[in-house]
Design a protein around this motif. Sequence first.
Motif, PDB file in Angstrom:
ATOM      1  N   THR A 106     -40.253 -37.686 -22.368  1.00 27.92           N
ATOM      2  CA  THR A 106     -39.199 -38.667 -22.105  1.00 27.92           C
ATOM      3  C   THR A 106     -38.873 -38.624 -20.613  1.00 27.92           C
ATOM      4  O   THR A 106     -39.058 -37.611 -19.958  1.00 27.92           O
ATOM      5  CB  THR A 106     -37.917 -38.338 -22.891  1.00 27.92           C
ATOM      6  OG1 THR A 106     -37.476 -37.025 -22.518  1.00 27.92           O
ATOM      7  CG2 THR A 106     -38.173 -38.400 -24.378  1.00 27.92           C
ATOM      8  N   CYS A 107     -38.395 -39.762 -20.102  1.00 30.92           N
ATOM      9  CA  CYS A 107     -38.161 -39.889 -18.665  1.00 30.92           C
ATOM     10  C   CYS A 107     -36.983 -40.811 -18.458  1.00 30.92           C
ATOM     11  O   CYS A 107     -36.705 -41.679 -19.285  1.00 30.92           O
ATOM     12  CB  CYS A 107     -39.429 -40.473 -18.043  1.00 30.92           C
ATOM     13  SG  CYS A 107     -39.212 -41.172 -16.423  1.00 30.92           S
ATOM     14  N   GLY A 108     -36.282 -40.624 -17.332  1.00 24.57           N
ATOM     15  CA  GLY A 108     -35.121 -41.446 -17.025  1.00 24.57           C
ATOM     16  C   GLY A 108     -35.460 -42.933 -17.012  1.00 24.57           C
ATOM     17  O   GLY A 108     -34.665 -43.764 -17.444  1.00 24.57           O
ATOM     18  N   THR A 109     -36.666 -43.253 -16.552  1.00 24.07           N
ATOM     19  CA  THR A 109     -37.098 -44.653 -16.512  1.00 24.07           C
ATOM     20  C   THR A 109     -37.181 -45.223 -17.926  1.00 24.07           C
ATOM     21  O   THR A 109     -36.724 -46.331 -18.198  1.00 24.07           O
ATOM     22  CB  THR A 109     -38.474 -44.777 -15.820  1.00 24.07           C
ATOM     23  OG1 THR A 109     -38.390 -44.142 -14.559  1.00 24.07           O
ATOM     24  CG2 THR A 109     -38.874 -46.216 -15.640  1.00 24.07           C
ATOM     25  N   ASP A 110     -37.748 -44.434 -18.852  1.00 25.07           N
ATOM     26  CA  ASP A 110     -37.853 -44.893 -20.241  1.00 25.07           C
ATOM     27  C   ASP A 110     -36.469 -45.077 -20.856  1.00 25.07           C
ATOM     28  O   ASP A 110     -36.238 -45.996 -21.646  1.00 25.07           O
ATOM     29  CB  ASP A 110     -38.636 -43.884 -21.088  1.00 25.07           C
ATOM     30  CG  ASP A 110     -40.075 -43.755 -20.623  1.00 25.07           C
ATOM     31  OD1 ASP A 110     -40.560 -44.682 -19.960  1.00 25.07           O
ATOM     32  OD2 ASP A 110     -40.696 -42.726 -20.928  1.00 25.07           O
ATOM     33  N   GLY A 130     -43.496 -45.782 -22.742  1.00 25.33           N
ATOM     34  CA  GLY A 130     -43.734 -44.356 -22.508  1.00 25.33           C
ATOM     35  C   GLY A 130     -44.859 -44.234 -21.498  1.00 25.33           C
ATOM     36  O   GLY A 130     -45.854 -44.948 -21.593  1.00 25.33           O
ATOM     37  N   HIS A 131     -44.692 -43.362 -20.490  1.00 23.24           N
ATOM     38  CA  HIS A 131     -45.711 -43.330 -19.429  1.00 23.24           C
ATOM     39  C   HIS A 131     -46.072 -41.946 -18.917  1.00 23.24           C
ATOM     40  O   HIS A 131     -46.895 -41.832 -18.029  1.00 23.24           O
ATOM     41  CB  HIS A 131     -45.241 -44.207 -18.271  1.00 23.24           C
ATOM     42  CG  HIS A 131     -43.998 -43.688 -17.627  1.00 23.24           C
ATOM     43  ND1 HIS A 131     -42.753 -43.966 -18.105  1.00 23.24           N
ATOM     44  CD2 HIS A 131     -43.809 -42.851 -16.584  1.00 23.24           C
ATOM     45  CE1 HIS A 131     -41.838 -43.357 -17.365  1.00 23.24           C
ATOM     46  NE2 HIS A 131     -42.454 -42.659 -16.439  1.00 23.24           N
ATOM     47  N   GLU A 132     -45.455 -40.891 -19.454  1.00 25.34           N
ATOM     48  CA  GLU A 132     -45.821 -39.544 -18.996  1.00 25.34           C
ATOM     49  C   GLU A 132     -46.575 -38.869 -20.128  1.00 25.34           C
ATOM     50  O   GLU A 132     -45.983 -38.509 -21.144  1.00 25.34           O
ATOM     51  CB  GLU A 132     -44.561 -38.743 -18.644  1.00 25.34           C
ATOM     52  CG  GLU A 132     -43.785 -39.359 -17.490  1.00 25.34           C
ATOM     53  CD  GLU A 132     -42.492 -38.615 -17.172  1.00 25.34           C
ATOM     54  OE1 GLU A 132     -42.267 -37.522 -17.735  1.00 25.34           O
ATOM     55  OE2 GLU A 132     -41.709 -39.140 -16.368  1.00 25.34           O
ATOM     56  N   LEU A 133     -47.873 -38.709 -19.962  1.00 29.58           N
ATOM     57  CA  LEU A 133     -48.659 -38.188 -21.076  1.00 29.58           C
ATOM     58  C   LEU A 133     -49.847 -37.352 -20.637  1.00 29.58           C
ATOM     59  O   LEU A 133     -50.329 -37.465 -19.509  1.00 29.58           O
ATOM     60  CB  LEU A 133     -49.206 -39.344 -21.920  1.00 29.58           C
ATOM     61  CG  LEU A 133     -50.405 -40.061 -21.281  1.00 29.58           C
ATOM     62  CD1 LEU A 133     -51.588 -40.050 -22.228  1.00 29.58           C
ATOM     63  CD2 LEU A 133     -50.061 -41.437 -20.831  1.00 29.58           C
ATOM     64  N   THR A 215     -47.137 -34.141 -14.566  1.00 29.47           N
ATOM     65  CA  THR A 215     -47.793 -34.539 -13.313  1.00 29.47           C
ATOM     66  C   THR A 215     -47.145 -35.781 -12.701  1.00 29.47           C
ATOM     67  O   THR A 215     -46.917 -35.838 -11.485  1.00 29.47           O
ATOM     68  CB  THR A 215     -49.298 -34.803 -13.544  1.00 29.47           C
ATOM     69  OG1 THR A 215     -49.897 -33.594 -14.016  1.00 29.47           O
ATOM     70  CG2 THR A 215     -49.995 -35.231 -12.268  1.00 29.47           C
ATOM     71  N   GLU A 216     -46.842 -36.785 -13.532  1.00 27.98           N
ATOM     72  CA  GLU A 216     -46.315 -38.051 -12.987  1.00 27.98           C
ATOM     73  C   GLU A 216     -44.958 -37.872 -12.286  1.00 27.98           C
ATOM     74  O   GLU A 216     -44.836 -38.179 -11.098  1.00 27.98           O
ATOM     75  CB  GLU A 216     -46.254 -39.126 -14.094  1.00 27.98           C
ATOM     76  CG  GLU A 216     -46.090 -40.538 -13.545  1.00 27.98           C
ATOM     77  CD  GLU A 216     -44.648 -40.952 -13.341  1.00 27.98           C
ATOM     78  OE1 GLU A 216     -44.376 -41.711 -12.401  1.00 27.98           O
ATOM     79  OE2 GLU A 216     -43.774 -40.497 -14.114  1.00 27.98           O
ATOM     80  N   PRO A 217     -43.928 -37.351 -12.993  1.00 24.75           N
ATOM     81  CA  PRO A 217     -42.657 -37.192 -12.281  1.00 24.75           C
ATOM     82  C   PRO A 217     -42.762 -36.198 -11.118  1.00 24.75           C
ATOM     83  O   PRO A 217     -42.143 -36.395 -10.070  1.00 24.75           O
ATOM     84  CB  PRO A 217     -41.691 -36.678 -13.359  1.00 24.75           C
ATOM     85  CG  PRO A 217     -42.565 -36.127 -14.436  1.00 24.75           C
ATOM     86  CD  PRO A 217     -43.818 -36.942 -14.408  1.00 24.75           C
TER      87      PRO A 217
HETATM   88 ZN   LIG Z   1     -41.370 -40.964 -15.484  1.00 25.31          ZN
END
Ligand SMILES: [Zn+2]
Length: 413
Positions: A106-110, A130-133, A215-217
């Motif tokens: 989960t991410c603040g953007t989501d 969802g984008h961090e995987l 990795t993404e954040p």
């Molecule tokens: Zn993110």
Amino acid sequence: MAGTVKAAILRGRKTVETVVEGGLNTVDTVVEAGFNTVETMVVEGRKKVESAVSLGRKKVEHTLLHDRGTMQAAVLHGREDVRIEDVPIPQAGPGELIVSVGAALTCGTDLKVYRRGYHARMIVPPALFGHELAGTVVEAGEGVSGFANGDRVVALNSAPCGVCYFCQRGQENLCDDLLFNNGAYAEFIRIPARIVSKNTLHVPGHVALEHAALTEPLACAVHGLEDSHPHPGDQIAVIGGGPLGLMILHVAALAGYEVIAIVKHDGQVEAARQLGAAHVVQTASIRAAIRDTRALTPKQQGVDIAIEAVGVPDAWQEAVELVRKGGTVNFFGGCAVGTHVSLDTNRIHYSNLTLRATFHHTPAMCRKALDLIASGRFQAGAFITGHAHLYELNRVFEKLMNRSSEIKTAIVP
Ligand SMILES: [Zn+2]
Ligand SMILES: [Zn+2]
């Protein structure tokens, strides 16, 4: 007579003994040779069976994947309306990968997307999100090189074009044609060809998939710090104790800078300390935060660098008040569309401040981020404070909206 008989008996015994011994040796040799042959056959047989099983499994997996036809995925329909639905399993086109999602974070953007029901640049409902995987490759499209079934990978959420004005100048985060990918809250995700070739990385065997998914954040955080151009010995204030504020402070502390964390909630105080903040300022009012932070600097002159990681106008203004003459402010947190901020122009001009606003990441930052995770120095485990199944996604977002001490939840499909 007796002597002759005795000699004959002795001779006979010797002959028997020799024959028996010879026989035993022969038997031993035969048995040993037999063992060797049997062992070799067993080893070879096992290898054959194993490769047949692995080949068979791949075939079965591939068949199952496409015979099954559908998968469970989170579909965003609008504001605070996420439904877990059966959707078609994507198929890999030329250059593409299908990845079985091992963990999606989960991410603040989501959370923003969940609250607003859309994302200006990335998502128009109904849509997968969802984008961090990180996960495992289950299908590689025609022409894919460097990735095969069974490979553990982290596939980033975007990839630059590589040919536009900005890409040519090393500012790939500003690419005119930045390609985004969403759909991590699902059993499988399709990775577009451009992301496969430019921004998909192999995960080392010792790194857990849920850690690799950071990795993404982390790439955004590393980018934010580097873009602030810190110098050895700098004092850096980080405003905000959300996932990215904590990540920036941790990265800055690991790089040897003296970090002052400015946070709101009790849980964030603990996290900031654990992640290496030299000082933690926790106050309800901005005025007090500015005073208390300046009190930690020589002659209360202010910090060398202030990084804003909240994304609200008050925090942007606060950041400008925190730095010393000649200092750098980084407006790292993005505010809602249409937001305007009023800043003290005299302070900015006569104190010769540098204002920066780091956005997103570049492929180079993504590589640095995964290397940092793999090095073991980065406390990846501290950022994942919960685990949940895909069907619990709504509950997880509700919990995150109510500002608990959760940082990130790993969604395991
Ligand atoms: Zn993110
Ligand atoms: Zn470009």
